[in-house]
Design an enzyme around this catalytic site. Structure first.
Site, short mmCIF file in Angstrom:
data_model
loop_
_atom_site.label_atom_id
_atom_site.label_comp_id
_atom_site.label_asym_id
_atom_site.label_seq_id
_atom_site.Cartn_x
_atom_site.Cartn_y
_atom_site.Cartn_z
N GLU A 368 0.83 -1.22 0.00
CA GLU A 368 0.00 0.00 0.00
C GLU A 368 0.86 1.26 0.00
O GLU A 368 0.49 2.29 0.56
CB GLU A 368 -0.96 0.01 1.19
N GLY A 369 2.02 1.19 -0.63
CA GLY A 369 2.95 2.31 -0.69
C GLY A 369 4.02 2.17 0.37
O GLY A 369 3.72 2.14 1.56
#
Length: 387
Positions: A368-369
């Site tokens: 998610e980054g």
């Protein structure tokens, strides 16, 4: 800059706490007795998700009109946190599933909402996600998988790596290039993974979160209808990424769950383990670790609950979500290592769950980054682009 807001606005209501308590009760009853075996055998507990759907957890962000619980992001964060305290792998499956539900709700046509949301909320259908490629990770716009227009629909071709729940999904949200270079050339699709030409090429073995499923998916001349396009052509990627920003709240909540479990285990062990004639918790070398662990847990909760509350209020929350994920994931990784250290040699064995929490924590800084991407997002919000 983020405006100051009273702390009470980020405090969960009684109703929200009850949702968290429900998730905790289910986790203790349905997951805790099995998680050690599942983790050891790398088992994806497929049958578990029917029980979570029945309890409303899988459709927590889906409106009641589509069969969901109609709850908010703060309730979602509390539920993910409580599940992650018991098993981070299950928590991330719930998180990814919920974010795809959110993307369909925000970007989907009425037909797409009516087709998919009731199934995802209550009918034991799990959502998968396919974005990453071998040369497109943090630089997602470098993806090369293509969607070519043909006969009123599209033909998909390409390879996707590290697809969340791809082996068990009833629908996969995938990103494919429909146009030229850059983000505007990419579109989002809702794909039936049973369609001809979709195959699971490899199930990925991972350091942790063994109860989650991660795989490589191959798309070879996969024919999909125009109604599978999520959002407008060429704008689906940007819109979907915006919708999935809330996924960072989910990973922050997962990190909090891991950290909370580490704290509880460390306090228990520090009270019971004797050394030099007294509990090891009486030594500053141990007690200070626990004090810092508790402090960072509260700080991570405050950041995450703030981001969730802003999302619920319809206010900008992308930067607060990045801050929450950055801080919470760093704290989970740091303090899970400290929990192992507090347990000493026992912490390095499978007799105590802290070694599992330690393995599970690292991924929260990556998916998610990555933490580096979160820092870029936060820094650019303050400095703008200087390159």
């Amino acid at each position: 800059m983020i405006s100051s807001t009273s702390a009470s606005q980020f405090e969960p209501s009684e109703e929200q706490r009850q949702i968290g308590a429900l998730a905790a009760e289910i986790a203790q009853r349905e997951i805790a007795p099995h998680v050690e075996k599942w983790d050891r055998n790398h088992t994806f507990p497929r049958e578990l998700y029917a029980k979570l759907a029945q309890a409303g957890i899988m459709g927590i962000l889906v409106p009641e009109a589509y069969g969901g619980a109609g709850a908010d992001y703060l309730s979602y964060a509390l539920a993910v946190e409580e599940i992650a305290r018991v098993d981070a792998g299950t928590a991330v499956t719930v998180s990814v599933h919920s974010m795809i539900c959110s993307a369909i709700l925000k970007l989907g046509s009425q037909e797409q909402k009516e087709r998919w949301l009731p199934q995802l909320a209550a009918e034991d259908v799990i959502a998968g996600f396919a974005l990453t490629e071998s040369d497109a990770g943090s630089d997602a716009v470098a993806l090369r998988a293509t969607a070519t227009k043909r006969d009123g629909g599209y033909v998909l071709n390409g390879r996707k790596q590290w697809c969340s729940t791809g082996s068990y999904a009833g629908v996969v949200m995938g990103m494919f290039r429909t146009g030229g270079s850059g983000a505007r050339g990419i579109s989002a699709f809702l794909i039936d993974p049973k369609a001809k030409g979709v195959t699971v090429e490899r199930v990925t073995e991972k350091l942790g979160i063994h109860t989650s499923n991660t795989c490589d998916l191959a798309f070879d001349d996969v024919e999909v209808g125009a109604d599978s396009l999520l959002g407008g052509e060429g704008t689906g990627f940007v819109n979907a990424m915006t919708a999935l920003t809330a996924g960072r709240i989910g990973i922050a909540a997962q990190s909090i769950g891991i950290l909370g479990a580490c704290l509880a285990e460390s306090v228990k062990f520090a009270k019971e383990r004797m050394a030099f004639g007294k509990p090891i918790g009486s030594f500053e070398g141990v007690s200070f670790k626990i004090a810092q662990m508790a402090t960072d847990l509260d700080a991570a909760r405050a950041l995450t609950y703030r981001a969730a509350a802003l999302a619920d209020a319809g206010k900008p929350f992308a930067i607060p979500a990045s801050m929450a994920k950055l801080f919470a994931s760093t704290a989970a990784r740091k303090h899970s290592a400290e929990a192992v250290q507090i347990h000493g040699g026992y912490g390095y064995t499978t007799e105590f769950p802290v070694e599992r929490h330690y393995r599970d924590a690292k991924i929260t800084e990556i998916y998610e980054g990555t933490s580096e991407i979160q820092q870029i997002v936060i820094a650019r919000s303050l400095l703008g682009r200087l390159d």
